[in-house]
Design an enzyme around this catalytic site. Structure first.
Site, short mmCIF file in Angstrom:
data_model
loop_
_atom_site.label_atom_id
_atom_site.label_comp_id
_atom_site.label_asym_id
_atom_site.label_seq_id
_atom_site.Cartn_x
_atom_site.Cartn_y
_atom_site.Cartn_z
N ASN A 423 0.84 -1.20 0.00
CA ASN A 423 0.00 0.00 0.00
C ASN A 423 0.88 1.25 0.00
O ASN A 423 1.54 1.54 1.00
CB ASN A 423 -0.91 0.03 1.23
N GLU A 424 0.92 1.95 -1.12
CA GLU A 424 1.48 3.29 -1.31
C GLU A 424 3.01 3.37 -1.17
O GLU A 424 3.57 4.47 -1.20
CB GLU A 424 0.82 4.30 -0.34
N ASN A 425 3.71 2.25 -1.09
CA ASN A 425 5.16 2.33 -0.88
C ASN A 425 5.92 2.70 -2.15
O ASN A 425 6.92 3.43 -2.08
CB ASN A 425 5.68 1.02 -0.30
N SER A 469 -0.36 -0.76 -4.71
CA SER A 469 -1.55 0.06 -4.82
C SER A 469 -1.18 1.44 -4.27
O SER A 469 -1.01 1.58 -3.06
CB SER A 469 -2.71 -0.55 -4.03
#
Length: 817
Positions: A423-425, A469
């Site tokens: 998530n968002e990394n 994502s």
């Protein structure tokens, strides 16, 4: 327990009864030694728990074990997190991963009679801080070192959750005995092609004699084993020769009934049974329900960029989704019944997809079994969120072991259609200044682009994997590019008015959201005896997002009258949340098939808080839930701005054509018609059609006093368009009649409007915390009526039910003349 000056003496000197599965926080709470961390501001006073070491101890009787070839193992389904497991002073092993299970051979440590088992948990903070010191710091969205320990990240606090760092035996633990051999791993891969279902079952066994492939030591205990797989009346079996530990079986089923996402068909499932035999003896068994369906991710380039479309059984599915976070900071408290309630709430809001967010956990068997049953598609993040993660040991080996276990565990579930790497990394590395801070230190790229896709390809090749994502699909394209892959939209909430959702034409939105407070009864329970005021310290503790209060105020100021008191603020901020998400969802759906996914942040909360959730921490539905139910309906009618004016858009996500007619009328706020157009509907299944409105209908010379109504005559909910914001609209003073009559399990409240009433909301939880209402956000034109059905086990005051603050509508802030 080592010395920790913050530990209260009443706890330091206590032996506390423990519940397993459980955790230290809930055991201390049950013993009356700490206050409820979800109430008042008690969270802040309990930080010492996560910085303290704890020991679980039990004594049990054992009659015999480990004899005559019998193997005895201690099976730990979940230890949270840095644990040392000791039986009768023999160290069985050490763990440092909440997301894995462990098995320890205890045959040599067991005694006849009393046995003492101790599980010591070292402070998760201390372990993570030591790893950070050893490996060098990494960028992180929060000050806590959650990226240096394989533990549920949101335990360390998030912008919607409290900082409650847990420890304990959070899943089942127990002894298991077996003889000769056992099923160590079963991996079913279900595929469908040309009306034929194929179940490929990969099996790994443990042998008590210790043999492995090609390494037979000739012990007399070695013997052939038979593995048998059965599904839909079809059987396959194979023989494992002495010393062989792995096998693969294939079962073919002709013309199986297909499993479909909800709204697209039924969800038939077939029991798959795998058994292990030695001669006539059945040694072990494994059973799951499987579903026959195919899934792929269409990412083909086109004139708009590159797609991101989930395709099930060769049918492209528009994802009507929500994000899922852990439903409780203490996950052992989430029972199957609670999962069922929450997933039912998702299904009843016309959701067809849940994204399990990467800062929480790999969800439980109950969660996935219910998703299978309800036809809810699931995208599961691997557990990395909003931070750079070290790739050095011991983390790389832990991540691989965790990923293999979880991919294998979830392989049987037809609801699981997509793995996300994080998530968002990737976005963080690209945009959030990480590269300068990291220098040459690892940050997780090796996980997302190498290790995890290799694990999925080896252990679950029937499902697509996407590195992150958001992620655009190519390193030379910005990871959050709307035209490619999946994206997150947070600029709107953080900086802009919600109408700016319409500035985006994305292929798939995996996160976007707008905040609103929890239900009144939820806040009242969480803050007993405290002042409920928008600017109170008590409510400020329920706002974890940076500048959240100011962002809520900015959002209100753009659209709605200024609140006069807390009751106004509570209603208007909940309303604005619902409107914001409706604008976003309807915009995204109106651009099908360019956009094929809308995943709202978020469905649920883990505690009572102001957040982006549609269902609050006590399980109460906020107005946003009702807005989602309408915006995600199979048939959606919406009025949208298009180049040159307004347009009517009809979206049909059903399997049958949508035919009929829609009358689009321009009215005054007093209900007088000023212009009209009729549209003949003929919308094929799984498609949308757009009709520009004529200027004499779609524009107004008196925007403060007019609106549009698109009425499909009962084939879907009607759509509204107001030419002016509520704070500027020339609403007449509101006038209505309301009656209350008994109904099974409650009452019916009928409201008849003499003037326009915009966005009626009935909040019966203000009178009875257990009360529920079937509808919200109803707009009535003069002369129209609606009926709310209220479920409540107690008598409710009719006068209170029909007046402020229980019954609300936007224009009740216009003073009566």
């Amino acid at each position: 327990m080592p010395e920790n000056p913050e530990v209260p003496e009443s706890v330091a000197s206590a032996r506390v009864p423990a519940t397993v599965p459980g955790c230290v926080h809930t055991d201390l709470l049950a013993a009356g030694l700490v206050p409820d961390p979800y109430l008042d501001e008690h969270e802040l006073a309990l930080a010492w728990i996560g910085r303290t070491d704890w020991c679980y101890e039990t004594t049990f009787q054992w009659a015999a074990g480990g004899r005559n070839g019998e193997r005895v193992e201690l099976v730990c389904a979940g230890l949270d997190t840095v644990a040392t497991v000791v039986l009768n002073d023999v160290v069985l092993g050490r763990t440092a991963n909440m997301h894995r299970s462990y098995r320890f051979d205890v045959s040599g440590a067991l005694r006849i009679g009393d046995n003492v088992l101790r599980v010591r948990f070292d402070s998760a903070y201390r372990y993570a801080e030591e790893q950070r010191e050893r490996l060098g710091g990494r960028p992180n969205a929060y000050p806590t070192p959650f990226n240096f320990i394989r533990k549920m990240a949101c335990n360390f606090g998030w912008d919607w959750g409290p900082e409650l760092v847990t420890a304990g035996i959070w899943q089942e633990i127990g002894l298991r005995t077996w003889r000769t051999a056992r099923l160590a791993e079963v991996r079913p891969q279900v595929t469908v092609a040309d009306a034929e279902g194929r179940v490929t079952v990969r099996v790994e066994v443990d042998r008590a004699d210790g043999e492995s492939d090609g390494e037979s030591d000739g012990k007399s205990g070695a013997e052939p084993l038979t593995v048998r797989a059965t599904v839909a009346g079809e059987v396959a079996e194979t023989v494992l020769a002495a010393g062989q530990r792995t096998a693969e079986l294939a079962v073919t089923v002709a013309d199986p009934e297909l499993w479909w996402p909800r709204g697209y068909g039924e969800q038939p499932r077939y029991p798959l049974t795998v058994t292990l035999h030695a001669g006539d003896r059945e040694l072990d068994g494994w059973q799951r329900k499987i579903g026959f369906r195919s899934v792929r991710l269409d990412t083909a380039p086109d004139e708009h960029g590159s797609a991101f479309t989930v395709v099930v059984n060769d049918l492209p599915v528009f994802v009507r989704g929500v994000n899922w976070i852990p439903d409780d900071c203490f996950p052992h408290r989430v029972t199957r019944q609670r999962y069922a309630e929450r997933l039912r709430q998702a299904a009843e809001a016309n959701v067809n997809f849940l994204r399990v967010w990467g800062g929480g956990r790999y969800e439980s068997e109950d969660f996935y079994d219910l998703a299978d049953e309800l036809g809810l598609l699931v995208g599961q993040d691997f557990l990395f969120a909003c931070a750079a993660y070290p790739e050095e040991e011991p983390f790389r080996s832990e991540v691989r072991a965790e990923a293999v276990e979880q991919v294998v565990r979830l392989a049987s579930h037809p609801s699981l259609v997509l793995w996300f790497g994080n998530n968002e990394n990737i976005w963080g590395w690209h945009d959030w200044g990480w590269q300068a801070e990291l220098a040459d230190r690892s940050w997780g790229a090796g996980y997302y682009f190498e290790l995890l896709p290799a694990v999925v390809a080896e252990h679950d090749p029937s499902r697509p994997y996407w590195p992150g994502s958001p992620w655009s699909g190519r390193p030379d394209i910005h990871p959050n590019d709307p035209a490619h892959g999946s994206m997150h939209i947070w600029t709107v909430w953080n900086q802009l008015d919600y109408t700016h959702y319409r500035d985006y034409l994305p292929r798939f939105v995996a996160e976007f959201g707008w905040q609103g407070p929890a239900a009144y009864a939820t806040l009242r329970r969480a803050l007993p005896g405290r002042e409920l005021a928008e600017d109170s310290a008590a409510l400020a503790h329920r706002q974890k997002a940076g500048d959240g209060r100011l962002k809520l105020a900015r959002g209100l100021a753009a659209h709605l009258p200024a609140p006069r008191d807390f009751d106004d603020w509570h209603y208007l901020t909940q309303l604005n949340q619902a409107r914001a998400i409706s604008v976003g969802v309807e915009h995204l759906r109106s651009y099908r098939p360019v956009c094929m996914g809308s995943v709202v942040w978020q469905l649920n909360d883990c505690w009572p808080v102001t957040s982006w959730a549609a269902v609050d921490g006590d399980g109460r539905r906020k107005p946003l839930w009702y807005a989602l139910r309408r915006a995600y309906a199979d048939r959606l009618l919406t009025i949208q701005p298009r180049q040159g004016g307004l347009a009517l858009v009809a979206v049909n996500d059903g399997g049958a054509p949508w035919t009929g007619r829609v009358d689009v009328t321009r009215l005054t706020l007093a209900g007088e018609p000023r212009g009209k157009a009729t549209v003949a509907l003929s919308v094929p299944p799984y498609s949308e059609l757009t009709w520009p409105l004529p200027a004499d209908v779609g524009s107004s010379d008196d925007p403060r006093s007019e609106l549009l109504v698109a009425d499909p005559g009962g084939t879907a909910e009607r759509a509204f368009w107001f030419f002016a914001e509520d704070r500027e609209a020339a609403y007449p003073p509101a006038d209505y009649d309301a009656t209350v009559e008994p109904a099974p399990d409650g009452v019916r409240v009928r409201v008849t409007a003499r003037t326009i009433l915009r966005d009626l909301v009935l909040a019966p939880d203000r009178l009875d915390p257990a009360a529920e209402v079937d509808e919200a956000l109803v707009t009535l034109l003069p002369g129209e009526s609606t009926t709310f059905t209220v479920r409540s086990a107690v008598a409710l005051d009719p006068a209170a039910l029909t007046t402020r603050p229980v019954l609300r509508y936007v224009n009740d802030m216009v003073p009566k003349q």
